[in-house]
Design an enzyme around this catalytic site. Structure first.
Site, PDB file in Angstrom:
ATOM      1  N   ASN A  60       0.806  -1.216   0.000  1.00  0.00           N
ATOM      2  CA  ASN A  60       0.000   0.000   0.000  1.00  0.00           C
ATOM      3  C   ASN A  60       0.846   1.276   0.000  1.00  0.00           C
ATOM      4  O   ASN A  60       0.341   2.351  -0.296  1.00  0.00           O
ATOM      5  CB  ASN A  60      -1.005  -0.024   1.162  1.00  0.00           C
TER       6      ASN A  60
ATOM      7  N   ARG B  49     -17.367   1.319  -1.765  1.00  0.00           N
ATOM      8  CA  ARG B  49     -16.100   1.989  -1.451  1.00  0.00           C
ATOM      9  C   ARG B  49     -16.164   3.414  -2.025  1.00  0.00           C
ATOM     10  O   ARG B  49     -15.652   3.692  -3.099  1.00  0.00           O
ATOM     11  CB  ARG B  49     -14.914   1.183  -2.005  1.00  0.00           C
ATOM     12  N   PRO B  50     -16.792   4.319  -1.277  1.00  0.00           N
ATOM     13  CA  PRO B  50     -17.007   5.665  -1.808  1.00  0.00           C
ATOM     14  C   PRO B  50     -15.713   6.468  -1.899  1.00  0.00           C
ATOM     15  O   PRO B  50     -14.729   6.153  -1.226  1.00  0.00           O
ATOM     16  CB  PRO B  50     -17.953   6.299  -0.773  1.00  0.00           C
TER      17      PRO B  50
ATOM     18  N   ASP C 226     -16.130  10.039  -1.858  1.00  0.00           N
ATOM     19  CA  ASP C 226     -16.658  11.389  -1.630  1.00  0.00           C
ATOM     20  C   ASP C 226     -15.661  12.293  -0.904  1.00  0.00           C
ATOM     21  O   ASP C 226     -15.581  13.485  -1.182  1.00  0.00           O
ATOM     22  CB  ASP C 226     -17.971  11.300  -0.840  1.00  0.00           C
ATOM     23  N   GLN C 227     -14.880  11.724   0.011  1.00  0.00           N
ATOM     24  CA  GLN C 227     -13.940  12.561   0.771  1.00  0.00           C
ATOM     25  C   GLN C 227     -12.771  13.023  -0.107  1.00  0.00           C
ATOM     26  O   GLN C 227     -12.282  14.136   0.043  1.00  0.00           O
ATOM     27  CB  GLN C 227     -13.420  11.820   2.013  1.00  0.00           C
TER      28      GLN C 227
HETATM   29  N1  EPU Z   1     -14.581   6.178   3.029  1.00  0.00           N
HETATM   30  C1  EPU Z   1     -15.614   7.051   2.788  1.00  0.00           C
HETATM   31  N2  EPU Z   1     -15.421   8.033   1.845  1.00  0.00           N
HETATM   32  C2  EPU Z   1     -14.252   8.171   1.153  1.00  0.00           C
HETATM   33  C3  EPU Z   1     -13.192   7.261   1.419  1.00  0.00           C
HETATM   34  C4  EPU Z   1     -13.390   6.278   2.357  1.00  0.00           C
HETATM   35  O1  EPU Z   1     -16.667   6.952   3.391  1.00  0.00           O
HETATM   36  O2  EPU Z   1     -14.153   9.095   0.321  1.00  0.00           O
HETATM   37  C5  EPU Z   1     -14.759   5.111   4.050  1.00  0.00           C
HETATM   38  C6  EPU Z   1     -14.681   3.706   3.429  1.00  0.00           C
HETATM   39  O3  EPU Z   1     -15.931   3.305   2.905  1.00  0.00           O
HETATM   40  C7  EPU Z   1     -14.212   2.868   4.600  1.00  0.00           C
HETATM   41  C8  EPU Z   1     -13.322   3.845   5.402  1.00  0.00           C
HETATM   42  O4  EPU Z   1     -13.669   5.153   4.954  1.00  0.00           O
HETATM   43  O5  EPU Z   1     -15.308   2.508   5.393  1.00  0.00           O
HETATM   44  C9  EPU Z   1     -11.816   3.646   5.206  1.00  0.00           C
HETATM   45  O6  EPU Z   1     -11.499   3.720   3.833  1.00  0.00           O
HETATM   46  P1  EPU Z   1     -10.038   4.167   3.307  1.00  0.00           P
HETATM   47  O7  EPU Z   1     -10.239   5.323   2.407  1.00  0.00           O
HETATM   48  O8  EPU Z   1      -9.141   4.338   4.487  1.00  0.00           O
HETATM   49  O9  EPU Z   1      -9.600   2.911   2.463  1.00  0.00           O
HETATM   50  P2  EPU Z   1      -8.841   2.872   1.076  1.00  0.00           P
HETATM   51  O10 EPU Z   1      -7.900   4.020   0.999  1.00  0.00           O
HETATM   52  O11 EPU Z   1      -9.803   2.670  -0.033  1.00  0.00           O
HETATM   53  C10 EPU Z   1      -6.792   1.548   1.973  1.00  0.00           C
HETATM   54  C11 EPU Z   1      -6.096   0.245   1.633  1.00  0.00           C
HETATM   55  C12 EPU Z   1      -6.976  -0.917   2.063  1.00  0.00           C
HETATM   56  C13 EPU Z   1      -7.290  -0.800   3.553  1.00  0.00           C
HETATM   57  C14 EPU Z   1      -7.877   0.577   3.887  1.00  0.00           C
HETATM   58  C15 EPU Z   1      -8.054   0.799   5.379  1.00  0.00           C
HETATM   59  C16 EPU Z   1      -4.780   0.824  -0.294  1.00  0.00           C
HETATM   60  C17 EPU Z   1      -4.569   0.697  -1.751  1.00  0.00           C
HETATM   61  N3  EPU Z   1      -5.844   0.201   0.214  1.00  0.00           N
HETATM   62  O12 EPU Z   1      -8.000   1.546   1.231  1.00  0.00           O
HETATM   63  O13 EPU Z   1      -6.175  -2.061   1.843  1.00  0.00           O
HETATM   64  O14 EPU Z   1      -8.213  -1.788   3.928  1.00  0.00           O
HETATM   65  O15 EPU Z   1      -7.014   1.614   3.371  1.00  0.00           O
HETATM   66  O16 EPU Z   1      -6.853   0.678   6.059  1.00  0.00           O
HETATM   67  O17 EPU Z   1      -3.987   1.446   0.404  1.00  0.00           O
HETATM   68  C18 EPU Z   1      -5.718  -4.317   1.403  1.00  0.00           C
HETATM   69  O18 EPU Z   1      -4.521  -4.010   1.347  1.00  0.00           O
HETATM   70  O19 EPU Z   1      -6.156  -5.494   1.450  1.00  0.00           O
HETATM   71  C19 EPU Z   1      -6.711  -3.239   1.415  1.00  0.00           C
HETATM   72  C20 EPU Z   1      -7.974  -3.415   1.099  1.00  0.00           C
END
Ligand code: EPU
Length: 429
Positions: free
Chosen positions: A23, A122-123, A125-126
């Site tokens: 990541n 997986r939104p 919006d933020q």
């Molecule tokens: N969320 C929102 N709005 C947004 C972004 C996120 O509501 O605009 C919510 C998501 O729905 C979720 C929470 O915030 O409930 C956390 O989401 P986050 O944005 O932190 O996740 P991500 O950036 O999409 C990364 C990792 C994931 C890991 C998560 C949480 C990468 C490429 N992916 O995803 O890794 O689960 O952070 O730590 O860095 C994995 O490696 O298996 C994996 C899925």
């Protein structure tokens, strides 16, 4: 069709060396787009997600040269488009980092919406809220492509995230590095790969302070120079091997790690009754001859227990007598894999964000990897179960684990990859 087959029932012993963090790599490689000179990135994990993001940059014009298995030279100067809408872009979640990187470089970006592991909505919006406050308008084209445009100025802003989000924090950091003025991110995520990305950008001449805390301040700079940078070790890969050692009641040394990044994982294993000893760049997990204790786990953003280790630890908890309760507080729907463990005899019931795990014996069965970490959980269950476990859909596992079969083999596991002719595909042909 490739499958992983495991003959379980043997404790793991020996040493394993952890690769660079997936990541971090999938954020740092797109970040090179912002650089005004070529860069060399070292300690890159040998996984398909990295190969994909490197190909995407190449297709946009970057010169990408693989120096060796774990090192890439990338010259981003020839990139002359802010459009990334190819099929490959849809193939991985982290391609959304191209939004922040292209916006930072060209003040415009047009990127296909990401794919990646599917565990519920997986939104983004933020991410979009951050870009908007910095002066970028967004438009969703045909429900599949995001276009960001700026008229005149693209500038720093004060952004308070409604939820702690790794992706939003990284994307806004990328967009802000060269934006005019100061950006302040509040309620920022604090994961080790966010600090790693900030260190990489700062080594090129960026001005980022506070990464690793919940307030990050970024003052825009005009020029980023080329550097050689080595990616941090993979916290989740380390946690996966640690869970596997405990599940099989073995004893292993995990090398090339940062013990500080593993604190929540080590603490949970100690609570179960494992011996966990930390060294400068290694950790030893000893679960030999132990009767482990049931525990409860709640996943949280860093420094809490990582959601990306949740499935692996659920597999471990199935080996411990008594009832353990797991609370998944990051993702809405990250228990799809539970039905696969149940096929192996696990007693797990899911109620919303809770999984109630009753320890008991596992038996081999054909199962599938429903996503990356779910696949790792299947391997752990297969290592414990008596008999031969066949795991299908292993491309999910190969997205995020370098040399997973050889690493487990070196720990004494009876595991191999096999090729099985796909009868249905043959019939269709
Ligand atoms: N969320 C929102 N709005 C947004 C972004 C996120 O509501 O605009 C919510 C998501 O729905 C979720 C929470 O915030 O409930 C956390 O989401 P986050 O944005 O932190 O996740 P991500 O950036 O999409 C990364 C990792 C994931 C890991 C998560 C949480 C990468 C490429 N992916 O995803 O890794 O689960 O952070 O730590 O860095 C994995 O490696 O298996 C994996 C899925």
């Amino acid at each position: 069709m490739e499958k992983i087959v495991i003959n379980g029932g043997k404790p793991l012993f020996g040493e394993v060396t952890v690769s660079g963090a997936k990541n971090a790599a999938v954020a740092i490689i797109p970040a090179v787009v912002l650089c005004d000179e070529p860069c060399r990135i070292e300690n890159i994990p040998n996984i398909s997600d990295v190969a994909l993001i490197a190909t995407i940059l190449q297709e946009m014009g970057a010169v990408v040269r693989r120096v060796d298995k774990n090192t890439l030279d990338i010259d981003p100067r020839p990139i002359n488009t802010y459009i990334a809408t190819d099929e490959a872009v849809r193939g991985m979640r982290a391609s959304y980092y191209l939004l922040g990187a292209l916006l930072g470089r060209f003040h415009n970006a047009k990127v296909a919406l990401p794919g990646g592991c599917n565990f519920g909505v997986r939104p983004i919006d933020q991410h979009l809220k951050g870009f908007q406050l910095m002066g970028a308008k967004n438009e969703l084209i045909n429900g599949a492509i995001i276009e960001l445009t700026t008229e005149g100025s693209f500038h720093g802003a004060r952004i308070y995230f409604d939820t702690v989000s790794v992706g939003s924090t990284i994307n806004v950091m990328l967009a802000a590095v060269k934006a005019e003025g100061q950006t302040i991110i509040e309620n920022a995520a604090r994961e080790p790969h966010i600090v790693d990305l900030a260190n990489f950008l700062n080594s090129m001449g960026a001005n980022i302070r506070g990464a690793g805390t919940d307030t990050i301040k970024i003052r825009g700079v005009e020029y980023l120079r080329g550097v050689t940078y080595s990616i941090i070790p993979d916290q989740i890969e380390a946690g996966t091997y640690m869970a596997a050692a405990a599940a099989t009641r073995g004893k292993i040394t995990v090398r090339n790690i940062t013990p500080r990044h593993l604190e929540s994982i080590s603490a949970k294993l100690r609570e179960m009754g494992c011996d966990v000893e930390e060294y400068d760049e290694a950790v030893v997990v000893d679960a030999t001859n132990r009767k482990l204790n049931r525990v409860n786990i709640k996943t949280m953003p860093h420094p809490g227990f990582p959601t990306d280790c949740q499935p692996q630890f659920v597999a471990l908890l199935t080996t411990i007598k008594g009832t353990s309760i797991v609370n998944e507080s990051v993702w809405d729907n990250r228990y799809q894999y539970v039905s696969e463990l149940v096929r192996m005899g696990a007693k797990i019931s899911v109620e919303g964000r809770l999984a109630i795990v009753e320890g008991g014996p596992l038996t081999a069965a054909p199962v599938k990897a429903t996503d990356l970490r779910a696949g790792a959980a299947m391997i752990i269950a297969g290592l414990v179960a008596e008999g031969s476990t066949y795991i299908s859909s292993i491309s999910y596992i190969e997205r995020g684990y370098s040399d997973v079969v050889t690493k487990f083999q070196a720990l004494g596991a009876d595991i191999k990859k096999i090729y099985v002719p796909d009868r249905r595909a043959a019939k269709r042909a």
